[in-house]
Enzyme design. Structure first.
Site, short mmCIF file in Angstrom:
data_model
loop_
_atom_site.label_atom_id
_atom_site.label_comp_id
_atom_site.label_asym_id
_atom_site.label_seq_id
_atom_site.Cartn_x
_atom_site.Cartn_y
_atom_site.Cartn_z
CG HIS A 237 67.59 14.42 23.59
ND1 HIS A 237 68.53 13.42 23.57
CD2 HIS A 237 66.72 14.12 22.61
CE1 HIS A 237 68.23 12.56 22.61
NE2 HIS A 237 67.14 12.96 22.00
CB ALA B 237 50.73 2.11 17.81
N GLY C 185 52.20 7.36 22.44
CA GLY C 185 52.93 6.88 21.26
C GLY C 185 53.06 5.36 21.32
CG ASP D 212 71.48 12.11 24.95
OD1 ASP D 212 71.59 11.91 23.74
OD2 ASP D 212 70.44 12.58 25.47
CD GLN E 296 50.20 13.77 25.13
OE1 GLN E 296 51.30 13.63 25.63
NE2 GLN E 296 49.82 13.10 24.04
P1 NAX Z 1 57.31 6.46 16.09
O1 NAX Z 1 56.98 7.44 15.02
O2 NAX Z 1 57.60 5.04 15.74
O3 NAX Z 1 56.12 6.45 17.16
C1 NAX Z 1 55.56 7.62 17.66
C2 NAX Z 1 54.11 7.31 17.94
O4 NAX Z 1 53.54 8.43 18.59
C3 NAX Z 1 53.28 7.03 16.68
O5 NAX Z 1 52.67 5.77 16.77
C4 NAX Z 1 52.28 8.18 16.68
O6 NAX Z 1 51.01 7.78 16.19
C5 NAX Z 1 52.22 8.52 18.16
N1 NAX Z 1 51.68 9.84 18.44
C6 NAX Z 1 51.80 10.98 17.72
N2 NAX Z 1 51.09 11.97 18.28
C7 NAX Z 1 50.52 11.46 19.38
C8 NAX Z 1 49.65 11.99 20.36
N3 NAX Z 1 49.21 13.26 20.29
N4 NAX Z 1 49.26 11.20 21.37
C9 NAX Z 1 49.66 9.92 21.42
N5 NAX Z 1 50.46 9.34 20.51
C10 NAX Z 1 50.88 10.11 19.51
O7 NAX Z 1 58.51 7.11 16.90
P2 NAX Z 1 59.52 6.44 17.94
O8 NAX Z 1 60.69 5.93 17.21
O9 NAX Z 1 58.78 5.51 18.84
O10 NAX Z 1 60.01 7.75 18.73
C11 NAX Z 1 59.13 8.48 19.56
C12 NAX Z 1 59.74 9.81 19.96
O11 NAX Z 1 60.93 9.62 20.70
C13 NAX Z 1 60.13 10.70 18.78
O12 NAX Z 1 59.72 12.03 19.05
C14 NAX Z 1 61.64 10.62 18.78
O13 NAX Z 1 62.22 11.76 18.19
C15 NAX Z 1 61.92 10.53 20.25
N6 NAX Z 1 63.24 10.04 20.66
C16 NAX Z 1 63.78 10.55 21.77
C17 NAX Z 1 65.00 10.12 22.28
C18 NAX Z 1 65.55 10.68 23.54
O14 NAX Z 1 66.65 10.26 23.93
N7 NAX Z 1 64.91 11.64 24.23
C19 NAX Z 1 65.78 9.10 21.55
C20 NAX Z 1 64.96 8.26 20.63
C21 NAX Z 1 63.91 9.01 19.87
O15 NAX Z 1 64.50 9.65 18.75
#
Ligand code: NAX
Length: 328
Positions: free
Chosen positions: A187, A13, A11, A159, A112
């Protein structure tokens, strides 16, 4: 200088990584004397944006950044990696059912997991941030039979940090005065942030705060709903704080927890606290020399037990759902 440690981030980007990658590259994860090689995974349409991020990483001229490779094939990107931070996931879009979300992420995390199994270094540790983090971690681990289950954990450090900050503010102390906070369970909004084992300047936090009503009707929902509150205010989900938590969680897992304190990590259940095997749930853990251990023997009262049980029940539902989809 020592050989570079190879860190994969998915992820790459996305918005969390726009903060995370720079902090890893600058030496905040592994220290100022340890070179790091970044292996960045994205989906094909995001590779161009990722090239821009790599240009910016180059332009920081970090002395600890030994190299950057990017790609859309986990089998190549994960070759020889020592640490995997799985941040990328499929977000829930409008009209998407929960089972669609689990299926879309199941496809990502099973592929993955297999790629990690086949290509990562023997010492690999895998931290899942992408949601639903606990169940994505379970899927990745189930698809990596040659990697010990305890090398997979999911992020609840954000959290944990949120709970710590709320307690410090309420008690009028600094965050460093607050220790032994625990997040139990998933979470998600069912997580249970536990103040009853937390300490403020060494004294029981619940006694220092002395306000059960605040704990139940303000503290718990504030921590549980913090992600939603940030989306409401910012128009986008937590990114810098999620990156910070991912970095801190990985750094703790590679080193040690401070004497007398612990952190929250979602790890495979092993029967501790009566929680049977089969899910990845958050617990209080200590880390010593890069190995974590669940803190055992805490007394759990009925109020806390009911909250922990509810969150673990949600994890078991998610596990059942992905099992019936054939993902684990
Ligand atoms: P974004 O949507 O800005 O970025 C996610 C990126 O992942 C995108 O660029 C997308 O192209 C890429 N992606 C999707 N499928 C992929 C794959 N198969 N292989 C590689 N890359 C892939 O999201 P962002 O704000 O950066 O959040 C990322 C993740 O963190 C989300 O699932 C979000 O829900 C989760 N979070 C988890 C948190 C936690 O405490 N565990 C808190 C923050 C966040 O909500």
């Amino acid at each position: 200088s020592p050989a570079p440690v190879k860190v994969a981030v998915t992820g790459a980007a996305g918005q969390i990584c726009y903060s995370l990658l720079f902090r890893i590259a600058s030496g905040e994860l592994l220290g100022p004397d340890q070179p790091v090689e970044l292996r960045l995974l994205e989906i094909t349409p995001a590779l161009k944006a990722l090239e821009g991020v790599v240009m910016e990483l180059d332009d920081c001229a970090y002395s600890t950044l030994a190299g950057v490779e990017i790609g859309d094939d986990p089998n190549k990107v994960f070759e020889g990696i020592n640490l995997a931070l799985l941040v990328g996931a499929r977000p829930r879009s409008k009209g998407m059912e929960r089972s669609d979300l689990l299926q879309a992420n199941g496809a990502i995390f099973s592929a993955q997991g297999k790629a990690l199994n086949d290509h990562a270094a023997d010492d690999v540790k895998v931290l899942i941030t992408g949601n639903p983090a606990n169940t994505n971690a379970l899927i990745a681990s189930s698809n990596a039979p040659d990697i010990p289950g305890n090398r997979f954990n999911a992020l609840t450090r954000l959290d944990h940090n949120r709970a710590k900050a709320q307690l410090a503010a309420k008690a009028g102390v600094t965050v460093d005065d607050v220790t032994n906070v625990t997040i139990w369970g998933n979470h998600s909004a069912t997580q249970y942030p536990d103040v009853f084992h937390a300490k403020i300047n060494g004294a029981p936090a619940a006694e220092v705060i002395n306000d059960q009503k605040w704990i139940e009707s303000e503290f718990l929902p504030t921590v549980q709903q913090r992600g939603a509150a940030i989306i409401e205010a910012r128009g986008a989900s937590s990114a810098a704080s999620a990156a910070n938590a991912t970095l801190e969680a990985a750094r703790t897992w590679l080193t040690d927890t401070p004497e007398g304190d612990w952190v929250s990590m979602a790890v495979p259940t092993d029967g501790s606290y009566g929680i049977a095997e089969g899910v990845i749930s958050s617990f209080p853990v200590t880390v010593s020399g890069g190995e974590y251990a669940i803190v055992e023997g805490l007394e759990i009262d009925d109020f806390s037990q009911a909250k922990i049980d509810a969150s673990v029940a949600e994890l078991r539902d998610e596990a059942e759902a992905v099992k019936s989809l054939g993902l684990i």
